[in-house]
Scaffold this motif. Structure first.
Motif, PDB file in Angstrom:
ATOM      1  N   UNK A 157     125.926  52.073  27.556  1.00  0.00           N
ATOM      2  CA  UNK A 157     127.041  52.969  27.261  1.00  0.00           C
ATOM      3  C   UNK A 157     127.065  54.099  28.280  1.00  0.00           C
ATOM      4  N   UNK A 158     128.212  54.728  28.391  1.00  0.00           N
ATOM      5  CA  UNK A 158     128.302  55.882  29.291  1.00  0.00           C
ATOM      6  C   UNK A 158     127.474  57.015  28.704  1.00  0.00           C
ATOM      7  N   UNK A 159     126.552  57.554  29.491  1.00  0.00           N
ATOM      8  CA  UNK A 159     125.699  58.634  28.972  1.00  0.00           C
ATOM      9  C   UNK A 159     126.455  59.956  28.876  1.00  0.00           C
ATOM     10  N   UNK A 165     115.730  66.305  19.574  1.00  0.00           N
ATOM     11  CA  UNK A 165     114.822  66.513  20.709  1.00  0.00           C
ATOM     12  C   UNK A 165     114.988  65.394  21.734  1.00  0.00           C
ATOM     13  N   UNK A 166     115.016  64.145  21.256  1.00  0.00           N
ATOM     14  CA  UNK A 166     115.155  62.992  22.157  1.00  0.00           C
ATOM     15  C   UNK A 166     116.473  63.055  22.928  1.00  0.00           C
ATOM     16  N   UNK A 167     117.540  63.418  22.238  1.00  0.00           N
ATOM     17  CA  UNK A 167     118.864  63.533  22.879  1.00  0.00           C
ATOM     18  C   UNK A 167     118.852  64.644  23.930  1.00  0.00           C
ATOM     19  N   UNK A 168     118.222  65.753  23.593  1.00  0.00           N
ATOM     20  CA  UNK A 168     118.086  66.880  24.523  1.00  0.00           C
ATOM     21  C   UNK A 168     117.313  66.445  25.776  1.00  0.00           C
ATOM     22  N   UNK A 169     116.211  65.734  25.578  1.00  0.00           N
ATOM     23  CA  UNK A 169     115.408  65.255  26.720  1.00  0.00           C
ATOM     24  C   UNK A 169     116.208  64.274  27.567  1.00  0.00           C
ATOM     25  N   UNK A 170     117.000  63.423  26.902  1.00  0.00           N
ATOM     26  CA  UNK A 170     117.830  62.461  27.624  1.00  0.00           C
ATOM     27  C   UNK A 170     118.858  63.177  28.496  1.00  0.00           C
ATOM     28  N   UNK A 171     119.496  64.198  27.926  1.00  0.00           N
ATOM     29  CA  UNK A 171     120.505  64.943  28.683  1.00  0.00           C
ATOM     30  C   UNK A 171     119.890  65.697  29.858  1.00  0.00           C
ATOM     31  N   UNK A 172     118.622  66.058  29.734  1.00  0.00           N
ATOM     32  CA  UNK A 172     117.926  66.745  30.833  1.00  0.00           C
ATOM     33  C   UNK A 172     117.357  65.765  31.857  1.00  0.00           C
ATOM     34  N   UNK A 173     117.484  64.459  31.570  1.00  0.00           N
ATOM     35  CA  UNK A 173     116.932  63.451  32.472  1.00  0.00           C
ATOM     36  C   UNK A 173     115.421  63.298  32.360  1.00  0.00           C
ATOM     37  N   UNK A 174     114.852  63.705  31.221  1.00  0.00           N
ATOM     38  CA  UNK A 174     113.396  63.678  31.056  1.00  0.00           C
ATOM     39  C   UNK A 174     112.912  62.672  30.012  1.00  0.00           C
ATOM     40  N   UNK A 175     113.826  61.958  29.380  1.00  0.00           N
ATOM     41  CA  UNK A 175     113.450  61.076  28.266  1.00  0.00           C
ATOM     42  C   UNK A 175     112.471  59.981  28.701  1.00  0.00           C
ATOM     43  N   UNK A 176     112.756  59.326  29.815  1.00  0.00           N
ATOM     44  CA  UNK A 176     111.889  58.221  30.259  1.00  0.00           C
ATOM     45  C   UNK A 176     110.494  58.722  30.637  1.00  0.00           C
ATOM     46  N   UNK A 177     110.419  59.913  31.229  1.00  0.00           N
ATOM     47  CA  UNK A 177     109.119  60.491  31.592  1.00  0.00           C
ATOM     48  C   UNK A 177     108.303  60.763  30.328  1.00  0.00           C
ATOM     49  N   UNK A 199     127.821  54.981  13.301  1.00  0.00           N
ATOM     50  CA  UNK A 199     127.820  56.363  13.774  1.00  0.00           C
ATOM     51  C   UNK A 199     127.119  56.429  15.129  1.00  0.00           C
ATOM     52  N   UNK A 200     127.708  57.132  16.078  1.00  0.00           N
ATOM     53  CA  UNK A 200     127.121  57.247  17.413  1.00  0.00           C
ATOM     54  C   UNK A 200     125.871  58.128  17.377  1.00  0.00           C
ATOM     55  N   UNK A 201     125.045  58.012  18.415  1.00  0.00           N
ATOM     56  CA  UNK A 201     123.857  58.863  18.521  1.00  0.00           C
ATOM     57  C   UNK A 201     124.268  60.335  18.502  1.00  0.00           C
ATOM     58  N   UNK A 202     125.319  60.664  19.234  1.00  0.00           N
ATOM     59  CA  UNK A 202     125.784  62.052  19.281  1.00  0.00           C
ATOM     60  C   UNK A 202     126.088  62.570  17.872  1.00  0.00           C
ATOM     61  N   UNK A 203     126.810  61.773  17.080  1.00  0.00           N
ATOM     62  CA  UNK A 203     127.176  62.211  15.735  1.00  0.00           C
ATOM     63  C   UNK A 203     125.963  62.267  14.799  1.00  0.00           C
ATOM     64  N   UNK A 204     124.996  61.375  15.004  1.00  0.00           N
ATOM     65  CA  UNK A 204     123.757  61.446  14.219  1.00  0.00           C
ATOM     66  C   UNK A 204     122.994  62.729  14.546  1.00  0.00           C
TER      67      UNK A 204
END
Length: 199
Positions: free
Chosen positions: A192-194, A55-67, A1-6
């Motif tokens: 993978x393509x983000x 939350x992690x996926x949301x932060x990733x989409x905002x470009x803030x996950x690594x920070x 299952x992909x991260x999106x589907x999880x």
């Protein structure tokens, strides 16, 4: 299952829980005390990584996950939840800076039950609610006695584990759980393509 589907599967559990908690609150009168936030400021909250995947996926989409991950890995000065606002912002409903993406434990505490000896459900709530809403607590305990129509903590964590056992099984201090969720999302999209970034 992909991260999106999880993420979507976790969100479906959250949606069902919101309906069940809402119904339980309506039938009992239970609710958080105004401007409280004491449960969020506990330093020993434990959670799974999976419940913070949205939350992690949301932060990733905002470009803030690594920070966020860098801060979580380097700041050892506190054990408090990193999503917590120490001061409540004007017009805010509470102290959570990302209420929409809060974890399962945040959604359950105060308005759910756990099973004790002989499978007896016991209300899991806080002292401010017990002291400030004794009639609502009594009503909630009466409903638990019927063993019908209340959110049961173990049921929701079992549903989580069915999505991803490795991410939904083990409990960690909340900061570590969030860091693991962010690391999972970053690792998944490393080759993978983000997804499209959100504003």
């Amino acid at each position: 299952m992909s991260i999106y589907h999880k993420v979507r599967a976790v969100e479906r559990i959250f949606y069902q829980l919101e309906k069940e908690v809402g119904s339980f609150q309506k039938s009992t009168g239970l609710g958080c005390m105004p401007n409280c936030g004491k449960c969020c400021s506990k330093p020993n909250i434990n959670a799974t990584a999976l419940e913070f995947l949205p939350l992690a996926y949301h932060l990733f989409k905002k470009g803030e996950a690594e920070i966020w991950l860098e801060k979580l890995n380097t700041d050892t000065s506190t054990t408090l939840c990193p999503v917590l606002n120490v001061i409540m912002a004007p017009d805010a409903k509470g102290f959570c800076s990302d209420y929409e993406h809060r974890g399962l434990i945040c959604r359950l505490f105060g308005f759910s039950a756990m099973l004790h000896k002989n499978d007896k459900p016991v209300l899991v709530t806080c002292r401010p609610i017990k002291e400030g809403m004794p009639h609502a607590v009594t009503k909630a305990e009466a409903i638990l006695g019927t063993k019908k129509n209340y959110p049961l903590i173990s049921n929701y964590y079992m549903q989580l584990r069915s999505i991803d056992e490795s991410l939904g099984e083990e409990l960690f201090p909340i900061r570590i759980a969030i860091a693991k969720a962010i690391s999972t999302v970053l690792g998944y999209y490393a080759y993978r393509r983000p997804p499209k970034k959100s504003a």
